[in-house]
Design an enzyme around this catalytic site. Structure first.
Site, mmCIF file in Angstrom:
data_model
loop_
_atom_site.group_PDB
_atom_site.id
_atom_site.type_symbol
_atom_site.label_atom_id
_atom_site.label_comp_id
_atom_site.label_asym_id
_atom_site.label_seq_id
_atom_site.Cartn_x
_atom_site.Cartn_y
_atom_site.Cartn_z
ATOM 1 N N LEU A 146 22.629 -17.134 -14.943
ATOM 2 C CA LEU A 146 21.847 -16.725 -16.222
ATOM 3 C C LEU A 146 20.965 -15.466 -15.876
ATOM 4 O O LEU A 146 19.902 -15.050 -14.483
ATOM 5 C CB LEU A 146 20.391 -17.989 -15.367
ATOM 6 N N HIS A 147 20.198 -14.612 -17.131
ATOM 7 C CA HIS A 147 19.761 -13.892 -16.450
ATOM 8 C C HIS A 147 19.055 -12.829 -18.473
ATOM 9 O O HIS A 147 17.982 -12.233 -17.709
ATOM 10 C CB HIS A 147 20.439 -12.133 -16.062
ATOM 11 N N ARG A 148 19.127 -13.874 -19.018
ATOM 12 C CA ARG A 148 18.574 -13.115 -20.436
ATOM 13 C C ARG A 148 17.355 -13.765 -20.227
ATOM 14 O O ARG A 148 16.589 -14.697 -19.724
ATOM 15 C CB ARG A 148 19.599 -13.383 -21.538
ATOM 16 N N ASP A 165 25.113 -16.879 -19.872
ATOM 17 C CA ASP A 165 24.352 -16.298 -20.683
ATOM 18 C C ASP A 165 24.974 -14.610 -20.705
ATOM 19 O O ASP A 165 24.082 -13.657 -21.320
ATOM 20 C CB ASP A 165 22.923 -16.143 -21.073
#
Length: 375
Positions: free
Chosen positions: A205-207, A284
């Protein structure tokens, strides 16, 4: 010899540039240099990838670091203008959709230097995503639009871009995956984590839309906790995500979640060893949607859209949004044996770098059948 400048800035770029750089080097018709903007400056997020992918050290490192979108883009533009003036490239090659991609394209077009955009034509149709803006603007000004799939071609034609600028060459990132998979599988990643093949899940997850809102982030992590109650979930935590977890006060509860393992970001080979043997991937990331499709591993994309619909239409990817109940339901179906079977899209065959090298030679008038000579 006419010179190509490759611009990289963040880890997704490196897997795409490596096969192109290698193919140009092997063919020997063009000179080339690698420019690293330093958009990602953490060793695990950047430098280790050069070693893992067998790439030479960057010829030029700008070291721009982090900042707001405007700050980062502006710094890259200021530094690249000096580089382009000094190096006098015949072609600037940009990949993907990060800030460095757009910054390089803007500087090049203002200086009259032709641009090639690798991975052109991808669209999420969500202009709230900074990456979507970068993609659209880069495609508008690039001389050569190299697409990974037919849907990307259709997007460009729909937007009024000339067909003679478009070439479907396949997915260059898959060249890196197929070339590195055997080496990755020899690494002791699973034994060191106490895992067994196809008996664990992986999450990335990074967005900003997922990690900057504590409510959304908390819901995603609760869904991960549900899956972790059925099998181990390995979560290499992006620096941005780790910071947001700490700021939102979610860290303590995560550490107490049985089966959920938070680890530091991994190098390319380590992470490929992990994902290629997983039972399920949550992400994501656009790149992981593509990689899991080629690897035949079920992927749940925790976003409301994807710029890579071919991974849904042909591959193993499902776009499940960010609602925890929906994510849990989709994960349970897969773990219960009702997984989606996919197939590999056309030209995702490990030879895209070679096709791109030939396109560059033809564009610059040094190939066997020049398409358009550019002075």
């Amino acid at each position: 010899m006419k010179k190509v400048l490759h611009i990289v800035g963040a880890r997704p770029n490196f897997m795409k540039v490596a096969p192109i750089h290698r193919a140009i080097s092997e063919r020997g018709a063009l000179s080339q240099k690698l420019v690293h903007t330093g958009q990602h400056y953490d060793v695990k997020m950047s430098d280790v990838f050069f070693t893992d992918l067998g790439m030479p050290a960057p010829d030029i490192h700008l070291g721009v670091g982090s900042g707001s979108h405007a700050e980062q883009t502006a710094r890259v533009m200021l530094e690249l203008e000096k580089v382009f003036a000094s190096e006098k490239p015949a072609l600037v090659s940009v990949v993907g959709d990060v800030n460095s991609t757009l910054a390089a394209a803007l500087v090049a077009v203002k200086m009259g230097i032709p641009i090639s955009h690798v991975e052109a034509g991808l669209r999420s149709f969500d202009n709230s995503m900074p990456e979507e803006v970068n993609r659209i603007l880069t495609d508008r000004i690039a001389e050569l639009l190299l697409t990974p799939s037919a849907d990307a071609d259709a997007n460009l034609i729909r937007e009024g871009l000339e067909a003679n600028r478009i070439r479907m060459v396949g997915n260059v990132m898959i060249d890196s995956l197929l070339g590195a998979r055997e080496k990755a599988l020899k690494l002791p990643v699973l034994p060191e984590l106490g895992l067994h093949p196809h008996a664990y899940a992986v999450c990335t997850l990074h967005r900003a839309s997922n990690v900057d809102d504590p409510k959304v982030l908390g819901g995603l992590l609760s869904a991960l906790g549900h899956v972790a109650s059925r099998m181990p979930v390995v979560f290499p935590v992006h620096p941005r995500t780790r910071k947001r977890i700490a700021e939102s006060g979610l860290g303590a509860s995560l550490e107490r979640t049985p089966g959920l393992r938070l680890v530091d970001p991994m190098g390319y080979l380590e992470f490929l060893a992990l994902t290629s043997q997983a039972r399920l991937v949550f992400t994501d990331s656009g790149g992981l949607q593509e990689e899991t499709t080629v690897l035949g591993i079920p992927c749940l994309t925790v976003r409301e859209n994807t710029e890579r619909p071919i991974t849904v239409d042909l591959g193993t990817n499902l776009v499940v949004g960010t609602e925890p109940a929906r994510i849990q339901q989709a994960a349970d179906r897969i773990l219960d044996g009702y997984e989606k079977k996919g197939r590999v899209p056309p030209l995702w065959d490990g030879h895209t770098g070679e096709r791109i090298a030939r396109e560059y030679e033809q564009l610059l008038g040094v190939g066997e059948s020049p398409r358009l000579a550019v002075m």
